[in-house]
Design a protein around this motif. Structure first.
Motif, PDB file in Angstrom:
ATOM      1  N   UNK A  28      23.379  27.381 -81.568  1.00  0.00           N
ATOM      2  CA  UNK A  28      23.518  28.750 -81.757  1.00  0.00           C
ATOM      3  C   UNK A  28      25.174  29.108 -82.002  1.00  0.00           C
ATOM      4  N   UNK A  29      26.020  28.688 -80.979  1.00  0.00           N
ATOM      5  CA  UNK A  29      27.086  28.654 -81.088  1.00  0.00           C
ATOM      6  C   UNK A  29      27.914  28.291 -82.343  1.00  0.00           C
ATOM      7  N   UNK A  30      27.518  27.012 -82.526  1.00  0.00           N
ATOM      8  CA  UNK A  30      27.976  26.261 -83.839  1.00  0.00           C
ATOM      9  C   UNK A  30      27.669  27.104 -85.164  1.00  0.00           C
ATOM     10  N   UNK A  31      26.338  27.574 -85.239  1.00  0.00           N
ATOM     11  CA  UNK A  31      25.849  28.321 -86.345  1.00  0.00           C
ATOM     12  C   UNK A  31      26.718  29.550 -86.404  1.00  0.00           C
ATOM     13  N   UNK A  32      27.087  30.196 -85.343  1.00  0.00           N
ATOM     14  CA  UNK A  32      27.874  31.293 -85.218  1.00  0.00           C
ATOM     15  C   UNK A  32      29.081  31.124 -86.279  1.00  0.00           C
ATOM     16  N   UNK A  33      29.908  30.172 -85.807  1.00  0.00           N
ATOM     17  CA  UNK A  33      31.165  29.833 -86.403  1.00  0.00           C
ATOM     18  C   UNK A  33      30.885  29.573 -87.913  1.00  0.00           C
ATOM     19  N   UNK A  34      29.878  28.783 -88.266  1.00  0.00           N
ATOM     20  CA  UNK A  34      29.600  28.639 -89.647  1.00  0.00           C
ATOM     21  C   UNK A  34      29.072  30.006 -90.373  1.00  0.00           C
ATOM     22  N   UNK A  35      28.409  30.846 -89.716  1.00  0.00           N
ATOM     23  CA  UNK A  35      28.115  31.999 -90.313  1.00  0.00           C
ATOM     24  C   UNK A  35      29.222  32.999 -90.616  1.00  0.00           C
ATOM     25  N   UNK A  36      30.173  32.967 -89.739  1.00  0.00           N
ATOM     26  CA  UNK A  36      31.400  33.698 -89.629  1.00  0.00           C
ATOM     27  C   UNK A  36      31.932  33.247 -90.902  1.00  0.00           C
ATOM     28  N   UNK A  37      32.185  32.035 -91.118  1.00  0.00           N
ATOM     29  CA  UNK A  37      32.952  31.447 -92.286  1.00  0.00           C
ATOM     30  C   UNK A  37      32.261  31.943 -93.553  1.00  0.00           C
ATOM     31  N   UNK A  38      30.908  31.898 -93.674  1.00  0.00           N
ATOM     32  CA  UNK A  38      30.324  32.359 -94.865  1.00  0.00           C
ATOM     33  C   UNK A  38      30.456  33.858 -94.982  1.00  0.00           C
ATOM     34  N   UNK A  39      30.519  34.549 -93.964  1.00  0.00           N
ATOM     35  CA  UNK A  39      30.573  36.113 -94.152  1.00  0.00           C
ATOM     36  C   UNK A  39      31.900  36.414 -94.666  1.00  0.00           C
ATOM     37  N   UNK A  40      32.969  35.377 -94.237  1.00  0.00           N
ATOM     38  CA  UNK A  40      34.262  36.008 -94.708  1.00  0.00           C
ATOM     39  C   UNK A  40      34.479  35.329 -96.101  1.00  0.00           C
ATOM     40  N   UNK A  41      33.633  34.225 -96.391  1.00  0.00           N
ATOM     41  CA  UNK A  41      34.003  33.733 -97.944  1.00  0.00           C
ATOM     42  C   UNK A  41      33.276  34.573 -98.707  1.00  0.00           C
ATOM     43  N   UNK A  42      31.946  35.175 -98.261  1.00  0.00           N
ATOM     44  CA  UNK A  42      31.365  36.009 -99.498  1.00  0.00           C
ATOM     45  C   UNK A  42      32.168  37.101 -99.661  1.00  0.00           C
ATOM     46  N   UNK A  43      32.702  37.891 -98.795  1.00  0.00           N
ATOM     47  CA  UNK A  43      33.285  38.973 -98.859  1.00  0.00           C
ATOM     48  C   UNK A  43      34.616  38.952 -99.577  1.00  0.00           C
ATOM     49  N   UNK A  44      35.400  37.706 -99.468  1.00  0.00           N
ATOM     50  CA  UNK A  44      36.861  37.534 -99.968  1.00  0.00           C
ATOM     51  C   UNK A  44      36.401  37.171-101.334  1.00  0.00           C
ATOM     52  N   UNK A  45      35.541  36.403-101.734  1.00  0.00           N
ATOM     53  CA  UNK A  45      34.938  36.057-102.964  1.00  0.00           C
ATOM     54  C   UNK A  45      34.635  37.351-103.845  1.00  0.00           C
ATOM     55  N   UNK A  46      33.925  38.270-103.127  1.00  0.00           N
ATOM     56  CA  UNK A  46      33.435  39.568-103.884  1.00  0.00           C
ATOM     57  C   UNK A  46      34.475  40.560-103.910  1.00  0.00           C
ATOM     58  N   UNK A  47      35.802  40.215-103.063  1.00  0.00           N
ATOM     59  CA  UNK A  47      36.829  40.983-102.890  1.00  0.00           C
ATOM     60  C   UNK A  47      36.239  42.463-102.612  1.00  0.00           C
ATOM     61  N   UNK A  48      35.300  42.549-101.846  1.00  0.00           N
ATOM     62  CA  UNK A  48      34.674  43.818-101.194  1.00  0.00           C
ATOM     63  C   UNK A  48      33.653  43.504-100.043  1.00  0.00           C
ATOM     64  N   UNK A  49      33.318  44.590 -99.425  1.00  0.00           N
ATOM     65  CA  UNK A  49      32.355  44.102 -98.306  1.00  0.00           C
ATOM     66  C   UNK A  49      32.789  44.513 -96.934  1.00  0.00           C
ATOM     67  N   UNK A  50      32.092  44.407 -95.863  1.00  0.00           N
ATOM     68  CA  UNK A  50      32.210  44.901 -94.487  1.00  0.00           C
ATOM     69  C   UNK A  50      32.292  43.638 -93.697  1.00  0.00           C
ATOM     70  N   UNK A  51      33.550  42.851 -93.531  1.00  0.00           N
ATOM     71  CA  UNK A  51      33.399  41.689 -92.627  1.00  0.00           C
ATOM     72  C   UNK A  51      33.413  42.102 -91.134  1.00  0.00           C
ATOM     73  N   UNK A  52      34.026  43.186 -90.818  1.00  0.00           N
ATOM     74  CA  UNK A  52      34.414  43.226 -89.230  1.00  0.00           C
ATOM     75  C   UNK A  52      33.050  43.505 -88.599  1.00  0.00           C
TER      76      UNK A  52
END
Lengths: 686, 686
Positions: free
Chosen positions: B14-38
């Motif tokens: 789960x701890x590994x997945x957590x970092x991967x998921x965070x990276x994907x959260x940040x990637x998708x919001x940066x790519x969309x240039x909007x969203x709620x990463x925090x």
């Protein structure tokens, strides 16, 4: 402890008044054949005590430093009218004979047309928010007074009350005392069965002080009212009472929540209240002596001949009197002349923008400029935010006039009412929010503000598909339709940052309720054919005036809001192709001139374009106007003048369904509202 | 203690997945240039733990006994999409490349177009009500499962949540666990500054169990989830978390609530998450090593040349991919085929009334008859009341099927959502109320139901001035306008008790959202020229069909609702005077046939009559139709056919302002809507 409040009459006298008031409550509801006697009687002693100790003057209902009372459970109006009359605000006889008579001020739910009533309620759970608004108003005006809000227990089930509680604590509204009439009966039964609730724990969990009393014991009531003023928090007085108090067969019966007594029941009630019936029929009643239980189960034996009761003392009146008032329209009217106020804020008249920005920044600028220009002389302005000040551009105002800025958190229902109430007596109030939160979620709260003749300016900074990526839950495409559902609100939809700035300069000096709606995106500055700024240095916003952005004879394109920019491009490109459309911006869609529409109608082709539900927005309003304009003309027998050049057609471009989440540009495309799609859609008609 | 929930993977994983998921959260919001990463990052560990221990099957998203998760703070969609993808519901790459792309299911706020998402949210404070609805649905269907609702802390400020809390306790919804992501940051700052609130005390005051944990500690989360199932009350898990958790420069910064990272910030974030940048530019980054504080205050030194980041692992994607998806409209679509259901309730087809009664009694009868006829075989029906069952006539149903009747008290906001949610998967649900409370107060809740494709039937028993004495706060004269603002709701306004009974028989077997509106008063039974009951034994309600009550050639009078009775009298009397109007009842004003309108248009004179705001009701809809009908015809060059006999005129009779409190009869008179006034107003036009 300060003993601030002293009753102006003795407790013995109050007890006498209580019975008289109960008799009048019952008389007026029976006469009107409707109303809420049960709750009126449980709240009565609280009201009697309150209005006999607070700082009010019936001869001067709007005196500046008066204490304020908000009646949140507005259906107990018979009790309120009775007590106010006994305090000398008006003649009790008027209330008894005119209660719930169409045309009289004595409405079913308390109305500020009645002297002494501060706020119309009827929708439950909103009174405490209004009381918060009054408390803030008095603080801004440095009035040293106290605000009371009396509520029902059933309405404690409404969530908005919890929002108001937290707001009151955050803003330290220690000049606020709430009272709950805890009779434990609501329409469908006992509150503990209908919806169990720990009212005391709820209030305490939000930081309120709670005092529990017997709501029929005047000594306890006065003690609690005084104690409340000495507690360093907003205080709830939780007053245990008895529904239908004072009439044995009514007590604790939910059926009397909203049902008037019959004539016969009324006679028995009068006896219970020590009202001796002096009519000729009195003997009959005593003779037959129906037992109370018989009445309670609806088995009154009709063994005596009471057909038209004669009420005594303050209850002496006749159905004929009521009938005569109704037929001759002789309703009571009162001189409701509150503290006079005018709005005369200094504004920056000549300011305008040369460069593209978003309308919401222009609104934020205008507001900040008003704050700066009026900082030293004015304190009659308030701005409310629900956790969006960065986006809705009120942060700068907050820096300039922090005491006039209220951060209410994510609690729009409370905020809408609170902002309405603070504005009622001359505080110019802006509530800024996204369209979805500032209007759509709280439409009903604004409707109640409208009924209360408030001076609220609702500024929506995010309307339409222009909101983009936040998606359909956030796409407010119903703001025109919602405002059009109300009767008092006016609406402005500025076309660019300049018109926005000028419109804010305009509304800041307007009374009444206004909605100002804008999109999120940056917009080009609109310019005329000579490339001069259209809404420039000398432009003044004028409500109802349309802006002809381009002339043309092939048809008229009406547009409002964010899509004006697009419309300009579309019309220019079509013009290059030889299709000359007249382009008209409509910043006040609720107030369109019939002549303008008739002129467009005659060209035979009208297009409307809006970032709004196509069923209920600009296109709808234009269609209404067209039909109205034709009708107006047709009575003149002047048929040639109105027949259009070609068979008339109206084409409406707008939002046709819940839309996707995406960039505004992309979302417009999916809805056929982008430049290319619109050009194609228009050309198809020629 | 039952240890019911066991994680399906190890805590290390789960701890590994957590970092991967965070990276994907940040990637998708940066790519969309909007969203709620925090907030996505603060909620992430809770979601990861939850979705890895509850009873769900990504291969069968709608399996009958699945546990349900409602995401109340819908803006944390990046976290939800990431976790659902990791659980196998869909390809994570789709979510990353299509997030907030117009046309894709991966919307800004969670959407049930995405497998695994149960309910669309976006308006805060409504999720817990939906979760209550699902809990009741599963109870009615005897499904043994658990319902979860994860919420933000800022939204705890919304009052509706308190309504939901009390409802959950009243109905003993111990299969419900709420989780609050308590990161203490909302958009404008710290929750304790924006709106101080004691969340724990609030929940406890309403009878909930509260468990406080560290929301980033999987052991604590699993322990709490299990403990919650063993407590004899609904339970809140109050999980302390960190906004932006996992990326040092984002942690506890409110600016990242709703702001995507720049490309450059993203690279630094990846490093923080142990994502090694493998691009050629990596050396440059290491070389320049801008300090985190520099980035935080927006002073990133542009000394290296990172222009187009290459993300690795689950983050490998390109802007080109996103562009290509958009241009070629290659959005992900999923087979959303929930549990199939049809409504096939037995109804009493032939029943009708000969004697006058009120429409609401006919509705109550129809509902009770349906309950009786389907008692033994059906449990897929629910009825909701907000403390009005006597007036809104649902008491009889309650007696027949008490387990399917829900008394929610005076808490309409919660009830509207809860009733919507319970209906979503095939429970035919009726929410009956006064117009003002069942619709006007909760318009936004019904709009969200509409977006959620629910099967709700809103029955308004008190609309119009017909409500009478309760006055303007209770006069619901906006129900047509409000429903017309939505895109999915359908509307029926029955003309008399017979049409009401038949209309209920009709809607009980309809999917989707419907509004059925009726007045309060008793109405005459409508009869045809032969004095036979118009909506009698053989009549079947048909949506969109108009009822021609009388023929005539002087013009057409369209009428809907309570005033049909009056219209019949008016037309009869005018007929005696030689003025023959065609009288047409419109029970489905949102669905009027163009041919019908064209026919009326040609007579040159149309009147509309309604107990509704004249700006937004039947008259408005007819005017729209007229303009549309003319336009449709005008393209045919067939001009003679459409020109009316005389210059066309539409006259609208309806409610023109907030009205008085009085008997319906009197109030109609003040508004010119009584028989005498209408006759005079019509005659004036001839």
């Amino acid at each position: 402890m300060k003993d601030i409040l002293k009753p102006i009459i003795s407790i013995e006298k109050l007890q006498t008044l209580s019975n008289e008031a109960k008799a009048s409550i019952l008389a007026m509801t029976t006469l009107a054949k409707s109303g809420h006697p049960g709750g009126s009687m449980s709240s009565l002693d609280l009201l009697l005590a309150l209005y006999h100790c607070i700082n009010i003057d019936p001869k001067e209902p709007f005196k500046h430093d008066r204490d304020r009372v908000v009646i949140s459970h507005g259906h107990i109006s018979p009790a309120v009218y009775s007590v106010l009359a006994m305090r000398g605000y008006f003649d009790l006889y008027d209330a008894i004979t005119q209660f719930r008579l169409a045309g009289s001020p004595f409405e079913g739910h308390v109305e500020p047309l009645v002297p002494g009533v501060e706020w119309t309620t009827g929708n439950l759970g909103q009174g405490l928010s209004a009381a918060c608004g009054f408390a803030l108003e008095c603080r801004l005006k440095s009035i040293s007074n106290h605000i009371y809000c009396i509520m029902g227990d059933g309405e404690q089930q409404k969530g908005q009350i919890s929002e108001a509680r937290r707001f009151a604590v955050k803003y330290g509204l220690n000049n606020l005392t709430a009272i709950v009439d805890y009779n434990k009966i609501q329409i469908c039964g006992n509150v503990t069965e209908i919806m169990p609730q720990n009212i005391k724990a709820n209030y305490e969990s939000d930081g309120w002080g709670v005092i529990q009393i017997n709501g029929h014991d005047y000594r306890e009531i006065f003690e609690a009212l005084n104690k409340a003023q000495n507690i360093d928090a907003p205080v709830l007085i939780l007053a245990k009472t008895i529904m239908g108090k004072g009439v044995s067969f009514m007590e604790n019966k939910e059926k009397y929540h909203g049902m008037a007594l019959t004539d016969e029941e009324l006679m028995f009630a009068f006896k219970d209240l020590n009202y001796i019936i002096e009519s000729e029929n009195e003997k009959d009643i005593n003779k037959t002596s129906p037992t109370m239980p018989d009445i309670m189960v609806g088995k009154e034996k009709k063994t005596h001949t009471l057909t038209e009761p004669e009420y005594r003392d303050n209850g002496i009146m006749h159905r004929e009197k009521r009938k005569s008032i109704k037929e001759n329209k002789l309703f009571a009217t009162y001189n409701l002349n509150p503290e006079q106020y005018i709005f005369d804020f200094q504004v920056n008249k000549e300011k305008y923008y040369e460069k593209s920005t978003d309308n919401r920044s222009a609104w934020g600028d205008a507001l900040a400029d008003i704050a700066r220009k009026n900082k030293d002389t004015k304190r009659n302005i308030a701005v409310f935010d629900c956790d969006l000040m960065g986006s809705v551009k009120t942060s700068e105002f907050n820096k300039i006039l922090p005491e006039n800025f209220f951060q209410a958190g994510i609690a729009e229902h409370h905020t809408a009412v609170c902002a309405g109430a603070i504005s009622k007596y001359g505080i110019q109030t802006f509530f800024a929010g996204f369209g979805m939160f500032g209007l759509t979620e709280v439409y009903n709260q604004h409707r109640l503000n409208d009924i209360n003749f408030t001076n609220l300016k609702v500024v929506l900074t995010h309307v339409g598909l222009d909101v983009g990526e936040d998606g359909k839950t956030h796409h407010c495409v119903d703001y025109i339709g919602l405002v059009n559902n109300m009767f008092g609100f006016k609406l402005i939809i500025p076309a660019d940052p300049n018109q926005t700035y000028k419109a804010i300069n305009y509304v800041v000096n307007q009374k009444g309720n206004w909605l100002i709606a804008m999109g999120r995106s940056k917009l080009d500055i609109i310019r005329n054919d000579n490339d001069e700024v259209f809404f420039g240095k000398d432009y003044l916003f004028e409500y109802g005036k349309v802006d002809v952005l381009k002339d043309g004879n092939a048809g008229t394109l009406y547009v409002t809001g964010t899509l004006v920019n697009t419309a300009i491009k579309v019309v220019k490109r079509l013009s290059l192709e030889g299709l000359n459309l007249r382009l008209v911006n409509i910043p006040s869609p609720l107030e369109i001139d019939t002549e303008e529409i008739l002129r467009a109608y005659k060209t035979g082709m009208i297009f409307t374009l809006e970032d709004h539900n196509v069923k209920t927005g600009l296109g709808d309003l234009i269609a209404q106007k067209i039909v109205e304009a034709i009708g107006t003309q047709s009575s003149k027998k002047d048929t040639e003048n109105i027949n259009p050049k070609r068979n008339f057609k109206l084409i409406k471009f707008g939002v046709e369904n819940y839309a996707f989440s995406g960039s505004a540009e992309d979302v417009y495309k999916t809805m056929g509202l982008d430049e290319e799609s619109l050009i194609a859609r228009i050309k198809k008609e020629f």
